[in-house]
Design an enzyme around this catalytic site. Sequence first.
Site, PDB file in Angstrom:
ATOM      1  N   ASP A  33       0.815  -1.220   0.000  1.00 11.67           N
ATOM      2  CA  ASP A  33       0.000   0.000   0.000  1.00 11.67           C
ATOM      3  C   ASP A  33       0.846   1.266   0.000  1.00 11.67           C
ATOM      4  OD1 ASP A  33      -2.181  -1.661   0.206  1.00 11.67           O
ATOM      5  OD2 ASP A  33      -2.938  -0.791   2.069  1.00 11.67           O
ATOM      6  N   HIS A 178       3.651  -2.418   3.076  1.00 13.64           N
ATOM      7  CA  HIS A 178       3.679  -1.052   2.547  1.00 13.64           C
ATOM      8  C   HIS A 178       4.982  -0.782   1.800  1.00 13.64           C
ATOM      9  CE1 HIS A 178       0.688  -0.941   5.762  1.00 13.64           C
ATOM     10  NE2 HIS A 178       0.146   0.096   5.134  1.00 13.64           N
TER      11      HIS A 178
END
Length: 212
Positions: A33, A178
Amino acid sequence: MTTAAGPAGRLGRSTPVVESTSLVGSYVSLTFDDGPHPVHTPHLLAVLREHGVTAVFCLSGTQALAHPHVVRAIAADGHVLGNHGMDHDDMSGWPDARIQDDLERTTAAVRAAVPGAAVPYFRAPYGRWGRTPEVAARLGMRALGWRLDVADWEPPGTDELVRRLSSGVTPGAVVLLHDGGGDRGQTVEAVDRLTPRLASRGWHFTTPARRS
């Protein structure tokens, strides 16, 4: 950054949230992400390429506009592109029209870098869904949750990330990581160490399910 909220697919929504892989058994899906990041995402791509792993990158529209060459690199390596909203806003209280505008602008930002790119998934910032799964479905995207979040956004140190990933992976799990939103060097190092370790234990890397 996405919070460590419980698995989104268990919220009992009328529109399901995907948290499992497309294949059953010793399969896992890595998802990233908040990118693309101009430094950490290219490093991560090199690691994934070395280990033969295909992942999902849930992209911020603002970041995609700022770093289109990185979006192109992600697509060129065969990874799946996802929609993570324009500015990482909490959309859980938004009406449908506002959500749709944000998601459409984000997909347009991704396609500005890679014209015609498929964007099959949407992941809500912070894992706060509200009406977003229903709106995403109308736009042809599946809401993508996760089964394992190791909180790499803290970050806790590479050794700890490897430990959390190694001990937390279960068959069919979608894993939340992430590549943007801060210094993600520990995540890149953890993925570099983890992927061959899992492969040696018989695990395979695949994409999340696209159908209920």
